[in-house]
Design a protein around this motif. Structure first.
Motif, PDB file in Angstrom:
ATOM      1  N   ILE A 302      -0.074   4.505  -1.587  1.00 16.29           N
ATOM      2  CA  ILE A 302      -1.397   4.510  -0.959  1.00 16.29           C
ATOM      3  C   ILE A 302      -2.480   4.252  -1.995  1.00 16.29           C
ATOM      4  O   ILE A 302      -3.387   3.432  -1.785  1.00 16.29           O
ATOM      5  N   GLU A 303      -2.393   4.937  -3.145  1.00 14.95           N
ATOM      6  CA  GLU A 303      -3.367   4.713  -4.214  1.00 14.95           C
ATOM      7  C   GLU A 303      -3.365   3.262  -4.680  1.00 14.95           C
ATOM      8  O   GLU A 303      -4.424   2.664  -4.899  1.00 14.95           O
ATOM      9  N   GLN A 304      -2.157   2.691  -4.824  1.00 23.49           N
ATOM     10  CA  GLN A 304      -2.048   1.312  -5.277  1.00 23.49           C
ATOM     11  C   GLN A 304      -2.657   0.360  -4.254  1.00 23.49           C
ATOM     12  O   GLN A 304      -3.354  -0.599  -4.623  1.00 23.49           O
ATOM     13  N   ALA A 305      -2.402   0.593  -2.972  1.00 23.30           N
ATOM     14  CA  ALA A 305      -2.943  -0.268  -1.919  1.00 23.30           C
ATOM     15  C   ALA A 305      -4.468  -0.209  -1.899  1.00 23.30           C
ATOM     16  O   ALA A 305      -5.139  -1.238  -1.736  1.00 23.30           O
ATOM     17  N   ILE A 306      -5.031   0.982  -2.066  1.00 23.35           N
ATOM     18  CA  ILE A 306      -6.492   1.113  -2.083  1.00 23.35           C
ATOM     19  C   ILE A 306      -7.072   0.389  -3.292  1.00 23.35           C
ATOM     20  O   ILE A 306      -8.035  -0.375  -3.181  1.00 23.35           O
ATOM     21  N   ALA A 307      -6.480   0.614  -4.458  1.00 27.58           N
ATOM     22  CA  ALA A 307      -6.988   0.003  -5.689  1.00 27.58           C
ATOM     23  C   ALA A 307      -6.934  -1.519  -5.630  1.00 27.58           C
ATOM     24  O   ALA A 307      -7.820  -2.204  -6.164  1.00 27.58           O
ATOM     25  N   ALA A 308      -5.897  -2.068  -4.984  1.00 29.34           N
ATOM     26  CA  ALA A 308      -5.740  -3.531  -4.897  1.00 29.34           C
ATOM     27  C   ALA A 308      -6.451  -4.135  -3.697  1.00 29.34           C
ATOM     28  O   ALA A 308      -6.407  -5.355  -3.507  1.00 29.34           O
ATOM     29  N   GLY A 309      -7.081  -3.297  -2.865  1.00 29.06           N
ATOM     30  CA  GLY A 309      -7.779  -3.800  -1.689  1.00 29.06           C
ATOM     31  C   GLY A 309      -6.849  -4.326  -0.616  1.00 29.06           C
ATOM     32  O   GLY A 309      -7.228  -5.213   0.163  1.00 29.06           O
ATOM     33  N   LEU A 310      -5.629  -3.786  -0.554  1.00 27.81           N
ATOM     34  CA  LEU A 310      -4.662  -4.237   0.451  1.00 27.81           C
ATOM     35  C   LEU A 310      -4.950  -3.571   1.793  1.00 27.81           C
ATOM     36  O   LEU A 310      -5.494  -2.464   1.855  1.00 27.81           O
ATOM     37  N   LYS A 311      -4.542  -4.238   2.852  1.00 29.05           N
ATOM     38  CA  LYS A 311      -4.811  -3.727   4.194  1.00 29.05           C
ATOM     39  C   LYS A 311      -3.742  -2.764   4.696  1.00 29.05           C
ATOM     40  O   LYS A 311      -4.006  -1.923   5.547  1.00 29.05           O
ATOM     41  N   ARG A 312      -2.513  -2.883   4.149  1.00 32.40           N
ATOM     42  CA  ARG A 312      -1.402  -2.163   4.776  1.00 32.40           C
ATOM     43  C   ARG A 312      -0.367  -1.774   3.729  1.00 32.40           C
ATOM     44  O   ARG A 312      -0.168  -2.481   2.746  1.00 32.40           O
ATOM     45  N   PHE A 313       0.274  -0.641   3.974  1.00 36.53           N
ATOM     46  CA  PHE A 313       1.386  -0.183   3.147  1.00 36.53           C
ATOM     47  C   PHE A 313       2.538   0.140   4.086  1.00 36.53           C
ATOM     48  O   PHE A 313       2.479   1.076   4.862  1.00 36.53           O
ATOM     49  N   ASP A 314       3.578  -0.686   4.015  1.00 39.05           N
ATOM     50  CA  ASP A 314       4.794  -0.513   4.818  1.00 39.05           C
ATOM     51  C   ASP A 314       5.831   0.120   3.902  1.00 39.05           C
ATOM     52  O   ASP A 314       6.341  -0.521   2.994  1.00 39.05           O
ATOM     53  N   ALA A 315       6.110   1.402   4.142  1.00 39.88           N
ATOM     54  CA  ALA A 315       6.998   2.145   3.243  1.00 39.88           C
ATOM     55  C   ALA A 315       8.432   2.204   3.741  1.00 39.88           C
ATOM     56  O   ALA A 315       9.216   3.034   3.275  1.00 39.88           O
ATOM     57  N   GLY A 316       8.816   1.314   4.680  1.00 37.58           N
ATOM     58  CA  GLY A 316      10.214   1.237   5.086  1.00 37.58           C
ATOM     59  C   GLY A 316      10.500   1.918   6.411  1.00 37.58           C
ATOM     60  O   GLY A 316       9.603   2.323   7.145  1.00 37.58           O
ATOM     61  N   ALA A 317      11.787   2.043   6.721  1.00 40.72           N
ATOM     62  CA  ALA A 317      12.224   2.568   8.010  1.00 40.72           C
ATOM     63  C   ALA A 317      12.141   4.090   8.028  1.00 40.72           C
ATOM     64  O   ALA A 317      11.936   4.747   7.014  1.00 40.72           O
ATOM     65  N   GLN A 318      12.328   4.609   9.250  1.00 35.27           N
ATOM     66  CA  GLN A 318      12.367   6.052   9.488  1.00 35.27           C
ATOM     67  C   GLN A 318      11.009   6.675   9.170  1.00 35.27           C
ATOM     68  O   GLN A 318      10.115   6.034   8.667  1.00 35.27           O
ATOM     69  N   GLU A 320       9.174  10.472  10.395  1.00 37.66           N
ATOM     70  CA  GLU A 320       8.177  11.408  10.880  1.00 37.66           C
ATOM     71  C   GLU A 320       7.483  12.108   9.717  1.00 37.66           C
ATOM     72  O   GLU A 320       6.359  12.584   9.854  1.00 37.66           O
ATOM     73  N   HIS A 321       8.147  12.174   8.563  1.00 34.36           N
ATOM     74  CA  HIS A 321       7.508  12.723   7.374  1.00 34.36           C
ATOM     75  C   HIS A 321       6.381  11.803   6.892  1.00 34.36           C
ATOM     76  O   HIS A 321       5.487  12.240   6.174  1.00 34.36           O
ATOM     77  N   LYS A 322       6.404  10.518   7.286  1.00 33.01           N
ATOM     78  CA  LYS A 322       5.292   9.627   6.987  1.00 33.01           C
ATOM     79  C   LYS A 322       4.108   9.911   7.920  1.00 33.01           C
ATOM     80  O   LYS A 322       2.945   9.811   7.514  1.00 33.01           O
ATOM     81  N   LEU A 323       4.398  10.244   9.143  1.00 28.50           N
ATOM     82  CA  LEU A 323       3.372  10.451  10.157  1.00 28.50           C
ATOM     83  C   LEU A 323       2.335  11.475   9.697  1.00 28.50           C
ATOM     84  O   LEU A 323       1.130  11.236   9.779  1.00 28.50           O
ATOM     85  N   VAL A 324       2.782  12.610   9.189  1.00 28.58           N
ATOM     86  CA  VAL A 324       1.857  13.671   8.796  1.00 28.58           C
ATOM     87  C   VAL A 324       1.114  13.315   7.515  1.00 28.58           C
ATOM     88  O   VAL A 324       0.211  14.058   7.101  1.00 28.58           O
ATOM     89  N   ARG A 325       1.466  12.194   6.885  1.00 28.47           N
ATOM     90  CA  ARG A 325       0.771  11.738   5.682  1.00 28.47           C
ATOM     91  C   ARG A 325      -0.082  10.501   5.957  1.00 28.47           C
ATOM     92  O   ARG A 325      -0.444   9.768   5.046  1.00 28.47           O
ATOM     93  N   GLY A 326      -0.379  10.273   7.240  1.00 28.58           N
ATOM     94  CA  GLY A 326      -1.348   9.252   7.599  1.00 28.58           C
ATOM     95  C   GLY A 326      -0.798   7.895   7.947  1.00 28.58           C
ATOM     96  O   GLY A 326      -1.552   6.926   8.071  1.00 28.58           O
ATOM     97  N   PHE A 327       0.522   7.791   8.129  1.00 25.99           N
ATOM     98  CA  PHE A 327       1.137   6.518   8.499  1.00 25.99           C
ATOM     99  C   PHE A 327       1.172   6.397  10.025  1.00 25.99           C
ATOM    100  O   PHE A 327       1.745   7.249  10.710  1.00 25.99           O
ATOM    101  N   ASP A 328       0.578   5.326  10.543  1.00 31.16           N
ATOM    102  CA  ASP A 328       0.473   5.130  11.991  1.00 31.16           C
ATOM    103  C   ASP A 328       1.788   4.633  12.594  1.00 31.16           C
ATOM    104  O   ASP A 328       2.480   3.815  11.972  1.00 31.16           O
TER     105      ASP A 328
END
Length: 374
Positions: A302-318, A320-328
């Motif tokens: 997330i920090e890297q995506a913000i610093a690089a001005g990227l629109k999206r961070f796709d962290a792979g499959a599976q 619900e532990h991503k959900l509570v950390r802001g992944f839609d």
């Protein structure tokens, strides 16, 4: 039609293949797919045999589908083991089958590559006949995009399947603190605590591009990657040679973050980058550290995506532990052509029920996102 089957991307000029790509996503580039083949990650003994479908006219490559003859259903992330089991019980051969996808990576993107729409449509329509001639049970096109969804959905007997992934979206955050400020108080405190726990263990992080890693550091990256499979008693999909080949062929797309304790690397996360997205693919560590997985795989990305001005961070499959950390929650699509009429009818009924369930799950997931309500 001028349909050809290519058993190795080395048979096709890289510039012709890459000229078909409608976007800069790294996973479909000639360099990435050919590195999988040349490194031995695919091929004999892997259950994956390259069988790329291409439309060539007058020596010019007009359309292509990256495809593989599969003798199992591993490494796909659209799970059809139940369909294979049902066929086995009914005495129907499910393998081999034809898969159009990026091997070992559940990333959405183009699957029908075309310089001319007519050639692409001809290639798509040739698949049922090709299955019959080759004795293949089915064709599967995984993790598609809307353009192909519309095209393939208009063809007879293709079945659509949806799934749910979790992607982080950059809402023009200035920095990680700005992202935290968008969260509900309790979730914000939880993330801060997790990051503090990692920092309290004396761990810091070092981001590298592909050309900035030595072969010894690639050895470490691979050892971490392979260990995530070994601890589950599984064989890693990728070979060590794949990482060196990729670093040689497309270093500008590679991002690796090394987690260090007292200057010694203890974990890593391997990602790829395109024009507006970061794709977290592989992670691993050689010792256990509290909360290190969340920091290395999610917060660092997330920090890297913000610093690089990227629109999206796709962290792979599976995830619900991503959900509570802001992944839609994001709906994914795949398409399946099953030659056996009875199997097709049974799967169509199953997919209708599954479709409603996935949509309901995604809606519930959105309600659990940690963002502050307006």
């Amino acid at each position: 039609m001028a349909l050809h089957v290519v058993s190795s991307l080395a048979e096709l000029p890289a510039e012709q293949w890459d000229a078909l790509l409608p976007e800069p996503q790294p996973f479909l580039r000639h360099a990435f797919l050919s590195a999988l083949e040349l490194s031995g990650s695919l091929g004999e003994g892997s259950g994956w045999a390259a069988e790329h479908l291409v439309y060539i006219d007058g020596g010019r490559l007009l359309a292509a589908m990256p495809a593989y003859r599969k003798h199992h259903s591993y490494g796909e992330y659209v799970f059809d083991h139940g369909w294979a089991d049902a066929c086995h019980r009914a005495g129907i051969a499910y393998y081999p089958k034809l898969l159009c996808a990026v091997p070992f990576s559940p990333v959405c993107g183009p699957r029908l590559l075309m310089a001319e729409p007519v050639a692409g449509l001809e290639l798509l329509r040739a698949i049922p006949g090709y299955l019959e001639v080759e004795g293949l049970s089915s064709a599967h096109v995984n993790f598609t995009q809307p353009g192909l969804d519309a095209l393939i959905g208009a063809e007879a007997d293709w079945l659509e399947r949806i799934g749910c992934q979790f992607h982080w979206h950059n809402r023009s955050y200035r920095d990680f603190q700005d992202f935290l400020d968008a969260l509900a108080s309790r979730k914000r405190k939880q993330m801060r605590k997790e990051r503090e726990q990692v920092a309290g263990q004396g761990i810091d992080f070092d981001w590298r591009e592909g050309h900035q890693l030595s072969e010894a550091e690639w050895d470490f990256v691979y050892a971490c990657y392979a260990n995530t499979y070994h601890v589950r008693g599984q064989r890693p999909y990728l070979t060590r040679a794949f990482f060196s080949l990729l670093a040689e062929r497309m270093p500008q797309a590679i991002r690796v973050v090394l987690a260090r304790q007292a200057g010694r690397p203890v974990a890593m996360a391997f990602s790829l980058l395109d024009g507006d997205s970061l794709y977290g693919r592989y992670w691993g560590c050689l010792a256990e550290f509290d909360r290190l997985h969340f920091e290395t795989c999610f917060y660092q990305g997330i920090e890297q995506a913000i610093a690089a001005g990227l629109k999206r961070f796709d962290a792979g499959a599976q995830g619900e532990h991503k959900l509570v950390r802001g992944f839609d929650p994001v709906i994914t699509h795949s398409w399946h052509y099953l030659a056996h009429p009875g199997l097709r009818a049974a799967v169509a009924e199953f997919l209708q029920q599954e479709h409603a369930g996935v949509l309901a799950y995604a809606e519930d997931a959105r309600a659990a996102l940690p963002y502050r309500q307006p």
